[in-house]
Design a protein around this motif. Sequence first.
Motif, PDB file in Angstrom:
ATOM      1  N   ARG A  25       8.955   7.792  -4.901  1.00 40.24           N
ATOM      2  CA  ARG A  25       8.521   6.636  -5.692  1.00 40.24           C
ATOM      3  C   ARG A  25       9.275   5.365  -5.314  1.00 40.24           C
ATOM      4  N   PHE A  26      10.487   5.523  -4.781  1.00 39.14           N
ATOM      5  CA  PHE A  26      11.269   4.344  -4.412  1.00 39.14           C
ATOM      6  C   PHE A  26      10.543   3.520  -3.337  1.00 39.14           C
ATOM      7  N   ILE A  27       9.738   4.186  -2.486  1.00 39.46           N
ATOM      8  CA  ILE A  27       8.971   3.466  -1.460  1.00 39.46           C
ATOM      9  C   ILE A  27       7.958   2.543  -2.132  1.00 39.46           C
ATOM     10  N   GLN A  28       7.318   3.041  -3.162  1.00 38.99           N
ATOM     11  CA  GLN A  28       6.343   2.243  -3.900  1.00 38.99           C
ATOM     12  C   GLN A  28       7.028   1.081  -4.611  1.00 38.99           C
ATOM     13  N   THR A  29       8.196   1.345  -5.178  1.00 38.22           N
ATOM     14  CA  THR A  29       8.939   0.307  -5.905  1.00 38.22           C
ATOM     15  C   THR A  29       9.378  -0.811  -4.977  1.00 38.22           C
ATOM     16  N   LEU A  30       9.746  -0.472  -3.739  1.00 40.29           N
ATOM     17  CA  LEU A  30      10.242  -1.461  -2.786  1.00 40.29           C
ATOM     18  C   LEU A  30       9.122  -2.126  -1.985  1.00 40.29           C
ATOM     19  N   ASN A  31       7.888  -1.754  -2.249  1.00 40.73           N
ATOM     20  CA  ASN A  31       6.735  -2.278  -1.511  1.00 40.73           C
ATOM     21  C   ASN A  31       6.175  -3.518  -2.222  1.00 40.73           C
ATOM     22  N   PRO A  32       6.414  -4.716  -1.702  1.00 40.65           N
ATOM     23  CA  PRO A  32       5.925  -5.931  -2.377  1.00 40.65           C
ATOM     24  C   PRO A  32       4.409  -5.964  -2.518  1.00 40.65           C
ATOM     25  N   ILE A  33       3.675  -5.471  -1.504  1.00 44.21           N
ATOM     26  CA  ILE A  33       2.213  -5.519  -1.566  1.00 44.21           C
ATOM     27  C   ILE A  33       1.689  -4.673  -2.720  1.00 44.21           C
ATOM     28  N   TYR A  34       2.362  -3.566  -2.995  1.00 43.11           N
ATOM     29  CA  TYR A  34       1.982  -2.751  -4.156  1.00 43.11           C
ATOM     30  C   TYR A  34       2.046  -3.568  -5.446  1.00 43.11           C
ATOM     31  N   HIS A  35       3.089  -4.373  -5.591  1.00 46.97           N
ATOM     32  CA  HIS A  35       3.258  -5.159  -6.813  1.00 46.97           C
ATOM     33  C   HIS A  35       2.194  -6.245  -6.930  1.00 46.97           C
ATOM     34  N   TYR A  36       1.796  -6.850  -5.796  1.00 49.45           N
ATOM     35  CA  TYR A  36       0.723  -7.849  -5.842  1.00 49.45           C
ATOM     36  C   TYR A  36      -0.605  -7.190  -6.205  1.00 49.45           C
ATOM     37  N   VAL A  37      -0.881  -6.041  -5.617  1.00 47.18           N
ATOM     38  CA  VAL A  37      -2.127  -5.314  -5.906  1.00 47.18           C
ATOM     39  C   VAL A  37      -2.153  -4.880  -7.369  1.00 47.18           C
ATOM     40  N   ARG A  38      -1.044  -4.326  -7.827  1.00 47.57           N
ATOM     41  CA  ARG A  38      -0.985  -3.860  -9.221  1.00 47.57           C
ATOM     42  C   ARG A  38      -1.166  -5.021 -10.195  1.00 47.57           C
ATOM     43  N   PHE A  39      -0.576  -6.169  -9.872  1.00 51.18           N
ATOM     44  CA  PHE A  39      -0.683  -7.356 -10.722  1.00 51.18           C
ATOM     45  C   PHE A  39      -2.152  -7.716 -10.954  1.00 51.18           C
ATOM     46  N   VAL A  40      -2.922  -7.764  -9.858  1.00 49.30           N
ATOM     47  CA  VAL A  40      -4.340  -8.123  -9.952  1.00 49.30           C
ATOM     48  C   VAL A  40      -5.134  -7.032 -10.671  1.00 49.30           C
ATOM     49  N   ARG A  41      -4.815  -5.774 -10.426  1.00 55.60           N
ATOM     50  CA  ARG A  41      -5.545  -4.670 -11.056  1.00 55.60           C
ATOM     51  C   ARG A  41      -5.339  -4.653 -12.566  1.00 55.60           C
ATOM     52  N   VAL A  42      -4.128  -4.887 -13.016  1.00 56.42           N
ATOM     53  CA  VAL A  42      -3.865  -4.901 -14.456  1.00 56.42           C
ATOM     54  C   VAL A  42      -4.719  -5.966 -15.135  1.00 56.42           C
ATOM     55  N   ILE A  43      -4.834  -7.127 -14.504  1.00 54.86           N
ATOM     56  CA  ILE A  43      -5.615  -8.220 -15.082  1.00 54.86           C
ATOM     57  C   ILE A  43      -7.105  -7.889 -15.103  1.00 54.86           C
ATOM     58  N   LEU A  44      -7.637  -7.400 -13.974  1.00 52.93           N
ATOM     59  CA  LEU A  44      -9.082  -7.168 -13.877  1.00 52.93           C
ATOM     60  C   LEU A  44      -9.528  -5.902 -14.601  1.00 52.93           C
ATOM     61  N   ILE A  45      -8.778  -4.826 -14.467  1.00 50.22           N
ATOM     62  CA  ILE A  45      -9.204  -3.549 -15.045  1.00 50.22           C
ATOM     63  C   ILE A  45      -8.816  -3.433 -16.518  1.00 50.22           C
ATOM     64  N   ASN A  46      -7.579  -3.796 -16.842  1.00 52.57           N
ATOM     65  CA  ASN A  46      -7.119  -3.673 -18.228  1.00 52.57           C
ATOM     66  C   ASN A  46      -7.413  -4.925 -19.052  1.00 52.57           C
ATOM     67  N   GLY A  47      -7.662  -6.035 -18.366  1.00 52.33           N
ATOM     68  CA  GLY A  47      -7.983  -7.264 -19.083  1.00 52.33           C
ATOM     69  C   GLY A  47      -6.810  -7.909 -19.783  1.00 52.33           C
ATOM     70  N   VAL A  48      -5.590  -7.579 -19.364  1.00 51.82           N
ATOM     71  CA  VAL A  48      -4.393  -8.140 -19.994  1.00 51.82           C
ATOM     72  C   VAL A  48      -3.439  -8.645 -18.923  1.00 51.82           C
ATOM     73  N   SER A  49      -2.432  -9.373 -19.371  1.00 51.21           N
ATOM     74  CA  SER A  49      -1.402  -9.844 -18.456  1.00 51.21           C
ATOM     75  C   SER A  49      -0.448  -8.711 -18.112  1.00 51.21           C
ATOM     76  N   PRO A  50       0.083  -8.668 -16.890  1.00 49.48           N
ATOM     77  CA  PRO A  50       1.168  -7.733 -16.589  1.00 49.48           C
ATOM     78  C   PRO A  50       2.407  -8.090 -17.401  1.00 49.48           C
ATOM     79  N   GLU A  51       3.362  -7.164 -17.463  1.00 48.95           N
ATOM     80  CA  GLU A  51       4.600  -7.425 -18.191  1.00 48.95           C
ATOM     81  C   GLU A  51       5.429  -8.478 -17.455  1.00 48.95           C
ATOM     82  N   PRO A  52       6.339  -9.176 -18.145  1.00 48.83           N
ATOM     83  CA  PRO A  52       7.142 -10.233 -17.508  1.00 48.83           C
ATOM     84  C   PRO A  52       7.867  -9.782 -16.243  1.00 48.83           C
ATOM     85  N   LYS A  53       8.278  -8.519 -16.189  1.00 48.41           N
ATOM     86  CA  LYS A  53       8.976  -8.015 -15.007  1.00 48.41           C
ATOM     87  C   LYS A  53       8.112  -8.134 -13.763  1.00 48.41           C
ATOM     88  N   ALA A  54       6.794  -7.964 -13.911  1.00 49.47           N
ATOM     89  CA  ALA A  54       5.884  -8.048 -12.768  1.00 49.47           C
ATOM     90  C   ALA A  54       5.881  -9.452 -12.171  1.00 49.47           C
TER      91      ALA A  54
END
Length: 468
Positions: free
Chosen positions: A409-438
Amino acid sequence: MKTNWPLLKISCIYLLCAVLFYFAGDDQLKYKYDTSPMDSQTGILDELSEGIILSQSFKSKTETLDAIDIKFATYGRKNSGNLYLYILDSNDTPMAQQTIFAGDLVDGELYRWNFSSIIDNAKNKDFQLVIKSSCRPGQSPSVYYSSLNSETNYTVNGEIRTGSLSFSHIGKEYFFLGDYYWQSVFIGLILITFYYIWFLYRNKIGKRTLVSWIFTVWKKYDFLIKQLVSRDFKTKYKRSVLGYLWSFLNPLLTMAVQYIVFSTIFRSGIENFPVYLLSGIIIFNFFQESVGQGLLAIVANASLITKVYMPKYIYPVTKVVSCSINLFISIIPLLMVTILTGTPITKAIILVPYALLCLLVFCIGMSMLLSTAMVFFRDTQYLWGIISLAWMYATPLFYPENIIPAHFRFIQTLNPIYHYVRFVRVILINGVSPEPKAYLVCGASALLMCVIGGFVFKRHQDKFVLFV
């Protein structure tokens, strides 16, 4: 140097962004819900009939207790009678209670008990879940349990047994930003004011700041920058029948192929898979394309570099910016797919540009780093092909995030592109803002890469003419 951006205009734009961010971020800027882990089920307890009392103690890891998830078994029949659920504190005082009609339970599914009043100040405090029944034998449900955890115990009519009932508790964890948002905005406004005063003072004594240097370069090379961006974008589709339409079609066709493969053949089981897949494809394709072109920026413009003077960092920057045109065009089919799949577009959509801006800055930094390496080591472009392929498989574009083993999992945590992708997915799929840490992770990773790439580029740029 005289600026066209007086303090009042800058402050108004800053405050407008702060208001929009607060409006779109909503409760996700204040707290997040945490769910305690549930051990894998190993069996079902005996019927929970009248006179049987189940109980298990637990410690809350969240600041509030809002709900409990319990997994019931109905034996595939329609039961009758009532179940009575209680949450007791360490003094056996009831903090919440609920009555459930046994006939409403669904076999093997989690039952969500939302408390009528949340339990505050719950963090690190001991509680007890108690389940009683008025059901008759043969018409009673039961509860799943796990015997895998030898460190926990539950009781049946006071008899202690090793293991745990299949339940989890849900509560809120509050963020510092939620309590002090406007105070933080005010502090930011003060810092902007001080920087502006320092900016004016440096200009008055004839010394440049980073901002004034950027404005000067943009003003001086405005025409050339626009020509480079236009040239790179037009060259990509030169002599193509469909031309610019490929910016629209390419992500859709790629998604269609991968959707067929991963949703029907491999059956990924990801919720709203079309949006999940397309958002990942668009972001990663931009990253791969912009960095791939950016690393060639200095070598490909060798004739200009040796004949015309201009800041050399403009070449990789314009390559990335020209690719960003495709990125913004690709957002249109992403929004179309989101709407066609029945996913509501919420106010959080206005936060998507933040992730795209961070991605753009990250790609600029990486392009400057690799374009420097490309000047001295021409195999960089071939290594990048291998690295980008490995990077693609390390990013959950078409597979679920939780499929990665815990020790990787540390590979995923250290992967910046994962965080950008997750940021957009949370907004589009869940319809909410990501947490401040994101926001912090996306911004910090983009800034760090830009600083590293800029530092390496600046240190070696004077030697470029000797090697191109």
